[in-house]
Design a protein around this motif. Structure first.
Motif, short mmCIF file in Angstrom:
data_model
loop_
_atom_site.label_atom_id
_atom_site.label_comp_id
_atom_site.label_asym_id
_atom_site.label_seq_id
_atom_site.Cartn_x
_atom_site.Cartn_y
_atom_site.Cartn_z
N PRO A 75 -37.37 29.20 9.34
CA PRO A 75 -37.99 28.13 10.14
C PRO A 75 -38.84 27.17 9.29
O PRO A 75 -40.04 27.02 9.52
N LEU A 76 -38.20 26.51 8.31
CA LEU A 76 -38.92 25.58 7.44
C LEU A 76 -38.30 24.19 7.52
O LEU A 76 -37.08 24.06 7.37
N PRO A 77 -39.09 23.15 7.71
CA PRO A 77 -38.55 21.79 7.80
C PRO A 77 -37.85 21.32 6.53
O PRO A 77 -36.97 20.47 6.59
N SER A 78 -38.22 21.86 5.38
CA SER A 78 -37.62 21.42 4.11
C SER A 78 -36.25 22.04 3.85
O SER A 78 -35.55 21.63 2.92
N ILE A 79 -35.86 23.04 4.65
CA ILE A 79 -34.56 23.69 4.50
C ILE A 79 -33.69 23.29 5.69
O ILE A 79 -33.87 23.78 6.80
N ASP A 80 -32.76 22.35 5.47
CA ASP A 80 -31.94 21.91 6.59
C ASP A 80 -30.92 22.97 6.97
O ASP A 80 -30.37 23.67 6.13
N ASP A 81 -30.69 23.11 8.26
CA ASP A 81 -29.74 24.08 8.80
C ASP A 81 -29.13 23.46 10.04
O ASP A 81 -29.78 23.34 11.07
N ARG A 87 -27.03 29.78 0.15
CA ARG A 87 -28.37 30.34 0.33
C ARG A 87 -28.28 31.55 1.23
O ARG A 87 -27.42 31.64 2.11
N THR A 88 -29.18 32.49 0.98
CA THR A 88 -29.15 33.74 1.74
C THR A 88 -30.56 34.23 2.01
O THR A 88 -31.47 34.02 1.19
N GLY A 94 -37.09 25.38 13.17
CA GLY A 94 -37.13 24.73 11.88
C GLY A 94 -37.72 23.34 11.88
O GLY A 94 -37.58 22.59 10.91
N THR A 95 -38.42 22.97 12.95
CA THR A 95 -39.04 21.65 13.02
C THR A 95 -40.54 21.76 12.76
O THR A 95 -41.13 22.84 12.85
N GLY A 96 -41.16 20.63 12.46
CA GLY A 96 -42.60 20.60 12.22
C GLY A 96 -42.94 19.97 10.88
O GLY A 96 -42.15 19.24 10.29
N TRP A 97 -44.14 20.28 10.40
CA TRP A 97 -44.66 19.74 9.14
C TRP A 97 -44.78 20.86 8.11
O TRP A 97 -45.16 21.98 8.44
#
Length: 274
Positions: free
Chosen positions: A32-38, A94-95, A178-181
């Motif tokens: 759940p990180l904004p910098s990692i697109d999924d 990525r895993t 995965g959204t946010g700051w």
């Protein structure tokens, strides 16, 4: 630059509200990180297509800034805790391991610098710097179960040299989709090959350009902070953005190619997720 950053932050804040209000589906990204697109939603294919606009330096160490538009998005295939992806000039995998380790490896093409990158003629006589294939290895470790705090390490190595980045980050107002700051800080190191590709001046370049001959040692390159943002507008549209500030070390700042002892960039874009 501060005024522009504030305006973009205000726009992002408005879109944050709209995204929460309009989202009709909760996606389940790998982390759940904004910098990692999924772009996936569980197992299967994921496709994203969009456009990003950046305001950035014309080349490493430049004091000339320009707008640049680039495609955004990519193609991904997910199976369990693994994602295989193709984005721009890079393909990779990525895993997620034991819910706390994220590993990524990719191979891509790094473009070199051209004399024409400086409209003021500050690169005249330097020729083109090397381009080449680079392999990226990255590991992130979650310090908390929800990835609110994490450590990050990256190494990029290839024909043009080696770059190492080591840092930490925190996810602010982040959601499970995965959204946010996200805010991060990192220190960067380079080997002499990469250092001189970007900031060195050879004897021949000295003769052709008039800039003093310069040899840059390997070691510390810079310290930087970055902010990433991502949110959904409705079910399929994403808005994303990034801002970066990087302060160079003394060896880099002393290079005649370096016109500022820092560089900064800001970008925003949209992606349609199929």
């Amino acid at each position: 630059m501060k005024k522009a950053a504030l305006q973009v932050a205000t726009v992002f804040g408005a879109f944050t509200f709209l995204g929460v209000a309009n989202a009709t589906e909760i996606r389940t990204p790998l982390v759940p990180l904004p910098s990692i697109d999924d772009f996936t939603n569980g197992d299967g294919w994921g496709f994203g297509l969009g456009l990003a606009v950046e305001y950035e330096t014309a080349y490493e160490g430049s004091d000339e800034y320009e707008f640049e538009a680039d495609p955004a998005g990519g193609v991904q295939w997910r199976t369990g805790e693994n994602i295989f992806f193709w984005a721009g000039e890079a393909v990779g995998w990525r895993t997620l391991v034991k819910d706390s380790w994220l590993f990524q490896t990719s191979i891509g093409y790094e473009e070199g610098r051209e004399e024409s990158d400086s409209e003021d003629g500050r690169l005249d006589g330097l020729g083109e710097s090397d381009s080449g294939v680079a392999v990226l290895l990255e590991a992130r470790y979650a310090l908390t179960n929800d990835w609110r705090y994490f450590l990050d390490g990256r190494v990029s190595a290839g024909e043009i040299g080696t770059l190492g980045i080591f840092g930490a980050g925190t996810c602010l107002v982040c959601q499970a989709d995965g959204t946010g700051w996200e805010v991060g800080a990192a220190v960067t190191f380079h080997d002499s090959k990469l250092a001189n590709r970007d900031f060195g001046v050879t004897t021949q370049q000295y003769i052709d350009s008039g800039l003093p001959e310069t040899d840059v040692d390997s070691g510390y390159r810079s310290t930087g902070v970055n902010v990433s943002y991502r949110n959904y507008l409705g079910q399929n549209w994403q808005i994303f953005g990034e801002a970066l500030y990087e302060a160079f070390g003394s060896d880099v700042s002393d290079s005649p190619i370096t016109r500022n002892d820092y560089e900064a960039e800001i970008g925003v874009g949209f992606i349609y997720v199929f």
